[in-house]
Design a protein around this motif. Structure first.
Motif, PDB file in Angstrom:
ATOM      1  N   UNK A 687     -11.504  18.965 -16.938  1.00  0.00           N
ATOM      2  CA  UNK A 687     -10.154  18.718 -16.448  1.00  0.00           C
ATOM      3  C   UNK A 687      -9.208  18.182 -17.503  1.00  0.00           C
ATOM      4  N   UNK A 688      -7.962  17.916 -17.083  1.00  0.00           N
ATOM      5  CA  UNK A 688      -6.956  17.413 -18.007  1.00  0.00           C
ATOM      6  C   UNK A 688      -7.055  15.905 -18.185  1.00  0.00           C
ATOM      7  N   UNK A 689      -7.555  15.198 -17.209  1.00  0.00           N
ATOM      8  CA  UNK A 689      -7.722  13.744 -17.331  1.00  0.00           C
ATOM      9  C   UNK A 689      -9.173  13.398 -16.999  1.00  0.00           C
ATOM     10  N   UNK A 690     -10.095  13.862 -17.836  1.00  0.00           N
ATOM     11  CA  UNK A 690     -11.512  13.743 -17.482  1.00  0.00           C
ATOM     12  C   UNK A 690     -12.064  12.343 -17.587  1.00  0.00           C
ATOM     13  N   UNK A 691     -11.353  11.467 -18.308  1.00  0.00           N
ATOM     14  CA  UNK A 691     -11.942  10.160 -18.567  1.00  0.00           C
ATOM     15  C   UNK A 691     -11.878   9.250 -17.359  1.00  0.00           C
ATOM     16  N   UNK A 692     -10.857   9.441 -16.534  1.00  0.00           N
ATOM     17  CA  UNK A 692     -10.759   8.600 -15.346  1.00  0.00           C
ATOM     18  C   UNK A 692     -11.977   8.842 -14.458  1.00  0.00           C
ATOM     19  N   UNK A 693     -12.618   7.776 -14.076  1.00  0.00           N
ATOM     20  CA  UNK A 693     -13.783   7.893 -13.211  1.00  0.00           C
ATOM     21  C   UNK A 693     -15.052   8.241 -13.959  1.00  0.00           C
ATOM     22  N   UNK A 697     -14.496   4.571 -16.197  1.00  0.00           N
ATOM     23  CA  UNK A 697     -15.215   3.876 -15.139  1.00  0.00           C
ATOM     24  C   UNK A 697     -16.436   3.155 -15.675  1.00  0.00           C
ATOM     25  N   UNK A 698     -17.119   3.793 -16.640  1.00  0.00           N
ATOM     26  CA  UNK A 698     -18.309   3.175 -17.231  1.00  0.00           C
ATOM     27  C   UNK A 698     -17.921   1.947 -18.044  1.00  0.00           C
ATOM     28  N   UNK A 703     -17.085  -3.928 -19.281  1.00  0.00           N
ATOM     29  CA  UNK A 703     -16.223  -5.088 -19.536  1.00  0.00           C
ATOM     30  C   UNK A 703     -16.446  -6.177 -18.486  1.00  0.00           C
ATOM     31  N   UNK A 704     -16.534  -5.751 -17.235  1.00  0.00           N
ATOM     32  CA  UNK A 704     -16.715  -6.720 -16.147  1.00  0.00           C
ATOM     33  C   UNK A 704     -18.037  -7.468 -16.311  1.00  0.00           C
ATOM     34  N   UNK A 705     -19.092  -6.733 -16.689  1.00  0.00           N
ATOM     35  CA  UNK A 705     -20.394  -7.381 -16.879  1.00  0.00           C
ATOM     36  C   UNK A 705     -20.351  -8.356 -18.048  1.00  0.00           C
ATOM     37  N   UNK A 706     -19.682  -7.977 -19.142  1.00  0.00           N
ATOM     38  CA  UNK A 706     -19.575  -8.870 -20.295  1.00  0.00           C
ATOM     39  C   UNK A 706     -18.788 -10.126 -19.940  1.00  0.00           C
ATOM     40  N   UNK A 731     -24.683  -0.228 -18.983  1.00  0.00           N
ATOM     41  CA  UNK A 731     -23.468   0.591 -18.847  1.00  0.00           C
ATOM     42  C   UNK A 731     -23.080   1.212 -20.180  1.00  0.00           C
ATOM     43  N   UNK A 732     -23.122   0.434 -21.248  1.00  0.00           N
ATOM     44  CA  UNK A 732     -22.731   0.958 -22.565  1.00  0.00           C
ATOM     45  C   UNK A 732     -23.660   2.070 -23.016  1.00  0.00           C
ATOM     46  N   UNK A 733     -24.950   1.950 -22.682  1.00  0.00           N
ATOM     47  CA  UNK A 733     -25.917   2.970 -23.079  1.00  0.00           C
ATOM     48  C   UNK A 733     -25.588   4.333 -22.480  1.00  0.00           C
TER      49      UNK A 733
END
Length: 868
Positions: A687-693, A697-698, A703-706, A731-733
C-alpha cells in the motif's frame, strides 16, 4: 537469529581444526564484503572482476558463515535477496527495462505459462547502490543458482526466509516442463543440464518437508523420474551432462556425479549403482597438479578436474592435454564420498565405507594444502589450478563453456594475488555441512567409521596409480591486459569517456599532441563497440520498441536530480539501456573522427546513427547524480549548448539531410503524463502507507515497553523492569528479524545522505504548520527511522539485560548502516524521562546517547566504547 545471545555453531569435526583455521577464512570473506549491500566479490585478482559477485557464491558464503557460528553475518547476505523478492510484481515490472531486467531481478518467460517467472540474474555488481542492484557479465537467469540460494536460506534460517525460499521455488516450479525436466532458464531454454536440475530436485524435496504441500513432493518425483529415465545409465555407471535440444550430451562432467551422490538423489540409488558411479567419477576426474601459490609455496596435490582431461573434446577446447584441479569441484567429490561412506556403513558394507572414507580424508588433506594467506590476515584458495583455461565443452556446440579466473600472475614487476569464494566448497566436508540437504546429519554416521593406517595406505596407492599419467605442472602466467569475457558496451564506454576527459584536459592546456592521442583512443573504443554486431542489433531493436511506444525521446527537466536517481522518468529512459550505450558510442565516433580530420568516417557514422539509434538519450552526470539527458542529433541540429564542434558537425549533417531530402533529424520530445514518484522502498510492505499498523505499531509497542521498564527501574522494581525490557526486546526483534526492512532502511539512509543528511529541526516548535512540514520531511524516510528505532531499542534493552556483546553488535550496525535516522520526539515514548528544558525537537538515537548518558547509562557506555 535471536538477539538474546549467539546462535550455536554447527557441530564441527575435531579433525577439521588442524587442517584449516576457519576464523582466517571468515576474515577473508569480510575483506571481500561491500559495507552497503553485504555482498561479496567472488573472484579477486582477475581483471574486470573487482566488483563481480556470482549468485551461487553468495549462497556459499552465507552457508559457511552459518556453519562456523556467524549467523548474523550470513543473514546480512541473504537479506539482500529476500528484500528484493519482497518487492511487489508491479514494482519489478514498472522498473524493468525492455530486456525484462530490473537491476538483479529478471522476468523470464516460463514454458506453458502465461505469466513469466521472476528470478535473479547469475552475476552482479556487488557495489551497486541502486535499490534493485545492477547486473554484470552474466545477465541470464538459470535454475541452479536460484535453487542453491533457496537451499542456503533454508539452512541458515528457515523461519526468517520461508517466504523468500518458497518464492524462488514457485518460480522454478513454473519453469518445470511436463516431462519433469528443469530447462536452463533463459540462457538455453531448449537444454537441460543435470547438475542444476538436481539442485532444483533437492530444493523441491526441502520445500515439501518445510511446507507439507504435496505439490513440491510431486514436482520432486517428476524431477527424479526425468533424471533416472533420461540421463542416468545405471548399468554403465554413467550420468550424461544433460540434453541439448532433446539429444543426450554424453560427456563426463564431474559435478553431475558428485552432486548426484552428495544430494538426495544419491539416497535413491542402489549400492551397486553408487559404486559404479563413484569409481567412474574418481578415475575420470582425479588429477595431480603442481601449482605456485601466492604465499611462495608450490603445492602438489591430487584434485578433481571439471571433466576427463583425456577426452579429445576436452583437449580441443584446452588446446591439448591440460589437467585442471578445482578446489570447488574437489569439495563436491569429497562430500559425495563422505555421503556414500555413511550410506555403505549404515547398510552394513563396512569395506566400501572404509574405502570411500579413506579416499575422502586424503582428498581433504590435499585440498587443505591449497589454501593460502591473502596478505590481509585471511585465508583463501583458488577456483582452479590453471588460469584462463577452458573448463570444458559443456554446451551444445562443444566449444569452451567458460574459462578459469586468474588468482596469481605477474603484472610487470609486481605480482597480482587473488582467490575465489567457490573454494569454500572444500570446507563443507570438514564442517559436515551438506549444502544440498538442509539438516543432513550424515556426519554422525561418517565419524563412526574407523579409519586405520592400512586404509590410508590403500587409498594413497589408488590416488597415485589413478593420477600417474594425469599430471600438470603450472607456472605463474602474465596478467591478462584485457578482460575479454567482460565485454559489454558500458565497459568500453567507460574507457572511451576516460579518454575523452583526457582529450578535453589536453585541449585546455593547448597540448595538441596529447589531445590527438586521446582522441585516437576515443575513436578506438567507440569503433570497438560498433564492431560488435549483436550490440548494434540490440540497439536497433530497442530503438524500434521506443519508437512504437513513445515516438521520440522522453523529456527530462534539465537540472532536476533525484537521490539515487530513483524516479519514473529515469526508469522510462533507462528501459532502453543498449540503445543509450550505442547512441553514446556513435556520438563519440562522430566527434572524434571529425576532430581528427577523418571526415568521410564521421559522415558514415552520422548516417549509421540516423538509421540505427536515433532515439538514444545520454545522461549528464554530476557527482554521480543525473541532472539531465541529451541526444546527439538534437545537439548537432539545434546546438543548445552553443558549442563550436556541434556547429562543424551540423554542417556535415546538412549535406546528409539534403541527400535524404529531410529538413530536421532531431527526434521529437515526448513529455510523459505526470506519474507519482512511488517509493518502492515503502511499497514492499504494502500500500501507500504501509507502515501504519505494521512497523509503527511494532515500534510504538517497543517504546511503551521501554518507558514502562525505565519507570519501574526508577521505582527500584528490578524484576518487573527486566520483564518489560524483555518485552521491548521482543518487539524490536520483529523488525530486526524481518528479511526486507533492514536492507531497504540502508537504501533509505543512502538516499538521505545524497539528499543532504540530517534534516534541521523546526526552530519554532509552537508553529503547528511548520512542525507538520518538518514531520512530513522526516516521514520521507520512515522506513529508515522506524528500523533504526528498533535497532536502538534492541541495544538499549540488551544492555539493561546485561548482554553487552549482543548490544554492541546492534550499536555497531546502527552506527554503520543507519546513522541518519530521525524521529519527531512525539513518536518517541521516552520523553517523560528527559529533563525539563531539554531540546526535544528531534530524536536521533546516537545523539541521545551522547546527550543523555545518565538516563541510558548502560547502553550509552557501550556506545562510547564502540565509538572509541
Amino acid at each position: 537469529m535471536s538477539a538474546r545471545g549467539a546462535v550455536p555453531a554447527a557441530d564441527v569435526s575435531t579433525a577439521a581444526q588442524p587442517l584449516i583455521e576457519m576464523p582466517s577464512v571468515v576474515r577473508n570473506l569480510a575483506a571481500r564484503q561491500d559495507p552497503f549491500t553485504k555482498l561479496l566479490v567472488s573472484h579477486t585478482g582477475h581483471p574486470g572482476y573487482e566488483r563481480l559477485g556470482f549468485l551461487d557464491d553468495q549462497a556459499l558464503a552465507a552457508l559457511f558463515l552459518r556453519a562456523v557460528g556467524e549467523p548474523a553475518r550470513a543473514e546480512e547476505i541473504l537479506d539482500y535477496f529476500a528484500a528484493l523478492l519482497a518487492v511487489p510484481a508491479a514494482g519489478v515490472m514498472q522498473y524493468a527495462d525492455v530486456n525484462d531486467l530490473c537491476g538483479v531481478l529478471k522476468l523470464v518467460p516460463a514454458p506453458n505459462q502465461e505469466m513469466p517467472w521472476r528470478g535473479f540474474i547469475n552475476a552482479f555488481d556487488v557495489q551497486a547502490r541502486a535499490w534493485c542492484g545492477a547486473g554484470q557479465l552474466d545477465y541470464d537467469s538459470t535454475p541452479g543458482p536460484q535453487a542453491f540460494l533457496a537451499l542456503a536460506m533454508l539452512q541458515v534460517n528457515p523461519e526468517r526466509y520461508r517466504q523468500a525460499a518458497v518464492a524462488l521455488g514457485e518460480a522454478l516450479l513454473l519453469l518445470q516442463r511436463r516431462d519433469g525436466a528443469i530447462p536452463d532458464g533463459d540462457r538455453n531454454p531448449e537444454n537441460v543440464y543435470t547438475e542444476p536440475h538436481l539442485d532444483v530436485y533437492a530444493l523441491f524435496l526441502s520445500l515439501a518437508q518445510l511446507t507439507k504441500d504435496k505439490k513440491w513432493s510431486q514436482a520432486a518425483v517428476r524431477c527424479y523420474e526425468w533424471f533416472s529415465r533420461t540421463v542416468l545409465h545405471a548399468e554403465e555407471g554413467v550420468i550424461d551432462q544433460g540434453t541439448h535440444a532433446g539429444k543426450p550430451h554424453r560427456i563426463f562432467a564431474t559435478d553431475c556425479y558428485s552432486w548426484t551422490m552428495a544430494g538426495p538423489a544419491g539416497d535413491r540409488l542402489s549400492p551397486a549403482v553408487r559404486v559404479r558411479l563413484s569409481e567412474r567419477m574418481l578415475r575420470s576426474a582425479l588429477v595431480q597438479i603442481s601449482v605456485p601459490l601466492p604465499d611462495h609455496r608450490t603445492v602438489t596435490a591430487v584434485l578433481a578436474d571439471f571433466s576427463n582431461p583425456e577426452d579429445s573434446r576436452v583437449q580441443d577446447v584446452r588446446q591439448g592435454f591440460y589437467p585442471l584441479g578445482s578446489v570447488e569441484w574437489t569439495g563436491g567429490v569429497i562430500l559425495a564420498l563422505q555421503k556414500n561412506a555413511a550410506r555403505f556403513w549404515s547398510e552394513g558394507d563396512h569395506a566400501a565405507a572404509r574405502r570411500y572414507k579413506a579416499i575422502a580424508e586424503l582428498l581433504l588433506t590435499e585440498t587443505a594444502r591449497c589454501f593460502f594467506a591473502d596478505g590481509k590476515g585471511g585465508l583463501t584458495s583458488f577456483y582452479a589450478s590453471g588460469q584462463g583455461i577452458a573448463v570444458g565443452p559443456f554446451n551444445a556446440e562443444n566449444t569452451a563453456a567458460w574459462r578459469t579466473p586468474y588468482f596469481h600472475c605477474r603484472r610487470g614487476t609486481a605480482t597480482q594475488y587473488g582467490g575465489s569464494i567457490s573454494s569454500l566448497w572444500a570446507l563443507f566436508p570438514l564442517l559436515r555441512v551438506n549444502p544440498l540437504q538442509p539438516g543432513d546429519a550424515y556426519g554422525r554416521v561418517y565419524d563412526q567409521i574407523p579409519y586405520a593406517d592400512a586404509d590410508q595406505a590403500t587409498a594413497q596407492e589408488f590416488l597415485t596409480r589413478t593420477t600417474e599419467s594425469r599430471r600438470q605442472q603450472e607456472s605463474v602466467p602474465s596478467f591478462p591486459e584485457s578482460a575479454a569475457d567482460l565485454e559489454e558496451p558500458r565497459y568500453y564506454n567507460a574507457r572511451m569517456w576516460r579518454a575523452w576527459e583526457q582529450a578535453e584536459a589536453a585541449g585546455a592546456k593547448k597540448n595538441k599532441a596529447a589531445r590527438l592521442a586521446a582522441l585516437e583512443e576515443v575513436r578506438f573504443w567507440a569503433e570497438a563497440s560498433l564492431a560488435h554486431p549483436e550490440w548494434r542489433q540490440a540497439a536497433r531493436a530497442e530503438n524500434r520498441l521506443k519508437q512504437e511506444k513513445y515516438g521520440g525521446i522522453i523529456y527530462y527537466p534539465w537540472g532536476m536530480s533525484t537521490p539515487l536517481n530513483i524516479h519514473p522518468l529515469h526508469a522510462a529512459i533507462w528501459s532502453y539501456p543498449v540503445l543509450n550505450e550505442i547512441g553514446t558510442v556513435f556520438w563519440a565516433a562522430v566527434t572524434a573522427c571529425e576532430a581528427l580530420g577523418k571526415i568521410p568516417a564521421a559522415v558514415s557514422w552520422i548516417e549509421q546513427l540516423l538509421d540505427e539509434a536515433p532515439l538514444h538519450q545520454i545522461a549528464a552526470v554530476q557527482g554521480g547524480v543525473i541532472v539531465g539527458y541529451w541526444n546527439a542529433l538534437d545537439a548537432w541540429e539545434n546546438n543548445p549548448a552553443g558549442e563550436e564542434r556541434n556547429e562543424r558537425i551540423a554542417r556535415l549533417l546538412a549535406d546528409i539531410k539534403k541527400r535524404r531530402a529531410v529538413t530536421d533529424v532531431a527526434p521529437a520530445v515526448i513529455e510523459l503524463p505526470e506519474q507519482p514518484e512511488r517509493n518502492w522502498l515503502y511499497a514492499i510492505v504494502g500500500g501507500d502507507t504501509p507502515l501504519e499498523g505494521q512497523m509503527r505499531g511494532i515500534t510504538r509497542n517497543m517504546w511503551q515497553s521501554l518507558a514502562t521498564a525505565y519507570a519501574l527501574q526508577q521505582q527500584q522494581d528490578v524484576s518487573s523492569a527486566r520483564e518489560f525490557f524483555q518485552q521491548a526486546l521482543a518487539w524490536a526483534e520483529k523488525i530486526a528479524a524481518h528479511p526486507a526492512w533492514p536492507y531497504f532502511a540502508r537504501c533509505d539512509n543512502l538516499r538521505k545522505e545524497q539528499d543532504g543528511g540530517l534534516i534541521a529541526p523546526e526552530q519554532d516548535a509552537h508553529d503547528a504548520g511548520r512542525q507538520a512540514a518538518y514531520e512530513r520531511a522526516l516521514n520521507n524516510y520512515a522506513l529508515l527511522n522506524e528500523t533504526a528505532a528498533a535497532l536502538w531499542g534492541m541495544a538499549v534493552a540488551l544492555a539493561e539485560l546485561e548482554q553487552p556483546a549482543a548490544a554492541e553488535y546492534w550499536i555497531n550496525r546502527l552506527i554503520r548502516e543507519l546513522p541518519l535516522h530521525q524521529l519527531s520526539p512525539r513518536t518517541v515514548g521516552l520523553i517523560d524521562l528527559i529533563p525539563a528544558g531539554s531540546d526535544l525537537r528531534s530524536w536521533n538515537g546516537l545523539r541521545w546517547w551522547e546527550k543523555y548518558p545518565r538516563i541510558f547509562a548502560r547502553s550509552a557506555e557501550l556506545y562510547r566504547a564502540v565509538v572509541r
